[in-house]
Write an enzyme that holds these catalytic residues in place. Structure first.
Site, PDB file in Angstrom:
ATOM      1  N   ARG A  25       5.370  -1.993  12.763  1.00  0.00           N
ATOM      2  CA  ARG A  25       5.578  -1.460  14.112  1.00  0.00           C
ATOM      3  C   ARG A  25       4.519  -0.410  14.399  1.00  0.00           C
ATOM      4  O   ARG A  25       4.367   0.540  13.627  1.00  0.00           O
ATOM      5  CB  ARG A  25       6.952  -0.785  14.220  1.00  0.00           C
ATOM      6  CG  ARG A  25       8.094  -1.730  14.190  1.00  0.00           C
ATOM      7  CD  ARG A  25       9.339  -1.139  14.819  1.00  0.00           C
ATOM      8  NE  ARG A  25       9.675   0.224  14.412  1.00  0.00           N
ATOM      9  CZ  ARG A  25      10.738   0.879  14.865  1.00  0.00           C
ATOM     10  NH1 ARG A  25      11.541   0.307  15.745  1.00  0.00           N
ATOM     11  NH2 ARG A  25      11.006   2.090  14.442  1.00  0.00           N
ATOM     12  N   THR A  28       3.727   2.727  20.094  1.00  0.00           N
ATOM     13  CA  THR A  28       4.327   1.804  21.083  1.00  0.00           C
ATOM     14  C   THR A  28       5.576   1.102  20.546  1.00  0.00           C
ATOM     15  O   THR A  28       6.331   0.515  21.311  1.00  0.00           O
ATOM     16  CB  THR A  28       3.323   0.694  21.459  1.00  0.00           C
ATOM     17  OG1 THR A  28       3.067  -0.089  20.272  1.00  0.00           O
ATOM     18  CG2 THR A  28       2.019   1.271  21.969  1.00  0.00           C
ATOM     19  N   ASP A  79      13.929   4.522   6.889  1.00  0.00           N
ATOM     20  CA  ASP A  79      12.872   3.508   6.876  1.00  0.00           C
ATOM     21  C   ASP A  79      13.053   2.607   5.660  1.00  0.00           C
ATOM     22  O   ASP A  79      12.851   3.023   4.521  1.00  0.00           O
ATOM     23  CB  ASP A  79      11.507   4.205   6.837  1.00  0.00           C
ATOM     24  CG  ASP A  79      10.371   3.205   6.989  1.00  0.00           C
ATOM     25  OD1 ASP A  79      10.315   2.232   6.198  1.00  0.00           O
ATOM     26  OD2 ASP A  79       9.550   3.375   7.908  1.00  0.00           O
ATOM     27  N   ASP A 117      10.013   2.111   3.239  1.00  0.00           N
ATOM     28  CA  ASP A 117       9.746   3.305   2.416  1.00  0.00           C
ATOM     29  C   ASP A 117      10.805   3.471   1.335  1.00  0.00           C
ATOM     30  O   ASP A 117      10.507   3.866   0.209  1.00  0.00           O
ATOM     31  CB  ASP A 117       9.717   4.567   3.291  1.00  0.00           C
ATOM     32  CG  ASP A 117       8.413   4.685   4.069  1.00  0.00           C
ATOM     33  OD1 ASP A 117       7.435   4.016   3.691  1.00  0.00           O
ATOM     34  OD2 ASP A 117       8.391   5.436   5.060  1.00  0.00           O
TER      35      ASP A 117
END
Ligand code: PRP
Ligand code: URA
Length: 209
Positions: free
Chosen positions: A104, A108, A200, A203
């Site tokens: 991603r 944006t 995340d 991660d």
């Protein structure tokens, strides 16, 4: 119209709560994501076709059942989807594995494609796209679009945590794709992270950050 299957199995719910905890480290996170994927694979393969087959046990002949439908492929969306591949393969070891790399854009939130390698006969297969997180839906919508452009027709999508926004976008853009969702969360924050979510996923699986 897409069917949305929310997992109700207590083992899946228990394990999702475990990986949500911020103190859960990468080793456990990876192991449990893999276990959740295996349990979700069981649910997502419930309606596979079977055929009768005559076999002989050590005792006598009998009619058993075996899978009769299309061959299968697992397609993780990199990176975090990789965490679900082992668990899926434990349930369907003959499946082939393709990879779609998307990240991603941090400004944006739109997906950026950087890799795609699929089994040569992918368009003939029943494809299970896997990614632990369905947030805005941008990544999964783009990955499935890419598969369709390559001729894939039978697609199911499995994610562990979803936001309502992602589900709605998937239903609107890929109404032919059934969704298998571990848990449906409240929504997205200003950074398009799922709330309460688990942070995340990439991660946490790979210990980056
Ligand atoms: C995460 C996640 C999904 C995507 C979901 O990947 O694994 O692919 O975000 O968000 P969306 O529904 O809004 O598209 P990320 O872009 O962080 O890449 P990574 O797995 O390589 O860390
Ligand atoms: N990607 C993640 O890894 N987590 C989120 O909450 C949203 C997108």
């Amino acid at each position: 119209m897409s069917k949305v299957h929310i997992m109700e199995h207590p083992l899946i719910q228990h394990k999702i709560t475990y990986i949500r905890r911020e103190e859960t480290g990468s080793k456990e996170f990876r192991e449990i994501v893999s276990e959740i994927a295996a349990l979700m694979c069981y649910e997502a393969t419930r309606n596979l076709k079977l055929k009768d087959v005559r076999i002989k046990t050590p005792i006598c002949e009998m009619t058993g059942k075996e899978l009769s439908g299309k061959k299968m492929a697992i397609v993780p969306i990199l990176r975090a989807g990789l965490g679900m591949v082992d668990g899926m393969l434990r349930m369907i070891p003959a499946a082939k594995v393709g990879h779609i790399g998307l990240y991603r854009n941090p400004e944006t939130y739109e997906p950026v494609e950087y890799y795609c390698k699929l089994p040569a006969d992918c368009s003939e297969r029943e494809v299970f796209v896997v990614d632990p997180m369905l947030a805005t839906g941008g990544s999964s919508v783009a990955a499935i679009q890419l598969l369709k452009e390559k001729g894939v027709k039978n697609i199911r999508f499995l994610c562990i945590v979803a936001a309502p926004e992602g589900i709605e976008r998937m239903k609107a853009e890929h109404p032919d794709v059934d969704l298998y969702v571990g848990v449906l969360d409240e929504g997205l924050n200003e950074h398009k992270y799922i709330v309460p979510g688990l942070g995340d996923a990439g991660d946490r699986i790979f210990g980056t950050k």
